[in-house]
Design an enzyme around this catalytic site. Structure first.
Site, mmCIF file in Angstrom:
data_model
loop_
_atom_site.group_PDB
_atom_site.id
_atom_site.type_symbol
_atom_site.label_atom_id
_atom_site.label_comp_id
_atom_site.label_asym_id
_atom_site.label_seq_id
_atom_site.Cartn_x
_atom_site.Cartn_y
_atom_site.Cartn_z
ATOM 1 C CE LYS A 176 4.779 9.712 9.178
ATOM 2 N NZ LYS A 176 5.471 8.720 8.365
ATOM 3 C CD GLN B 104 7.696 -3.484 9.207
ATOM 4 O OE1 GLN B 104 7.325 -2.323 9.066
ATOM 5 N NE2 GLN B 104 8.030 -3.975 10.394
ATOM 6 C CE1 TYR C 250 0.645 1.194 4.476
ATOM 7 C CE2 TYR C 250 0.607 -1.201 4.458
ATOM 8 C CZ TYR C 250 0.923 -0.017 5.083
ATOM 9 O OH TYR C 250 1.519 -0.026 6.313
ATOM 10 C CG HIS D 76 5.518 4.095 13.237
ATOM 11 N ND1 HIS D 76 4.162 3.938 13.330
ATOM 12 C CD2 HIS D 76 5.827 3.805 11.955
ATOM 13 C CE1 HIS D 76 3.668 3.576 12.152
ATOM 14 N NE2 HIS D 76 4.660 3.478 11.317
#
Length: 271
Positions: free
Chosen positions: A171, A207, A167, A194
């Site tokens: 920000k 990731q 995806y 995060h």
């Protein structure tokens, strides 16, 4: 034709491609055309099977947003552009229609821990004296880990796992929720929290965050590789409660894909 050589100072170009198959067009083709297309794609994949780049990986999209998906990695912009065209040239004219494409580059995060950050961690948190042998050993260890992580971010060697989720995201830049109005220290602190959430999924989710500011409509592309869909769902859900996402995150369409080589892709699609 010779394409111009366009390289990054560091990192590689990454392209995600999602196509729909024109089944009516395909149904009118002889069986030999299908076999020829598959063979061409198999050869193209074999010629671009580096652990890092150049690399071409094939997927079947799940959910109906597309039929086929491809992920391309290349050091030169011209190489990734040519790979894009070579993928399309494997198929008969009119057989594919592009649903979504995304161009980005691998990059280092500006919020990564620096050597000075590591030094202060050892002094302030671990209470080590800068002149001690223990301090020097720990600094060497942390620097090596940082360098390995930097190489992973710039020249990723992604595992060949069963599920790929993708995806795009940006920000937020609206009113009081403008990420770019925050000072660097505040942004770095938020991103550290995060990152801690992401590290909890090591071994379950791999990731790859690639940058696309000025290259595509969003600011980053997020590629998540996993063995199970619930791992993708859990990491994204947990991230939603983190302030970086809850307050400042905006997202595009989500694509979920199964890793299939060309032969299995053909069988799955019934072509």
């Amino acid at each position: 034709m010779s394409l111009p050589v366009v390289k990054l100072n560091q990192g590689v170009h990454v392209m995600h491609l999602f196509y729909r198959l024109d089944r009516l067009r395909w149904s009118g083709l002889p069986d030999s055309a299908s076999t020829k297309a598959r063979t061409k794609l198999e050869k193209l994949c074999a010629a671009n099977a580096s652990p890092s780049h150049p690399r071409l990986v094939t997927y079947a999209n799940v959910g109906g947003k597309a039929d086929l998906a491809f992920m391309l990695y290349a050091a030169e912009l011209g190489t990734v552009a040519q790979l894009h065209r070579d993928v399309e040239a494997c198929f008969p004219p009119g057989a594919l229609s592009l649903v979504f494409s995304y161009l980005s580059v691998s990059e280092l995060s500006e919020y990564m821990s620096t050597e000075e950050d590591n030094r202060m961690t050892l002094i302030q948190q671990e209470k080590l004296h800068p002149e001690s042998e223990v301090f020097q050993a720990r600094m060497a260890e942390m620097n090596k880990r940082r360098q390995e992580y930097e190489r992973y971010r710039l020249y990723p060697e992604m595992p060949d796992w069963e599920v790929m989720g993708f995806y795009p995201m940006s920000k937020r830049r609206k009113a009081e929720d403008n990420w770019y109005r925050l000072d660097f220290a505040a942004r770095k602190k938020l991103m550290a929290g995060h990152a801690r959430v992401g590290r909890k999924y090591a071994g379950r989710v791999s990731q790859l965050i690639t940058g696309s500011t000025g290259l595509d409509e969003w600011e980053w592309g997020v590629t998540l590789l996993a063995h199970q869909v619930d791992a993708l769902k859990e990491i994204v859900y947990e991230m939603r409660f983190d302030e970086v996402t809850a307050r400042y995150g905006e997202f595009g369409h989500f694509f979920v894909n199964l890793r299939l080589n060309p032969a299995d892709l053909w069988e799955h699609l019934g072509i």
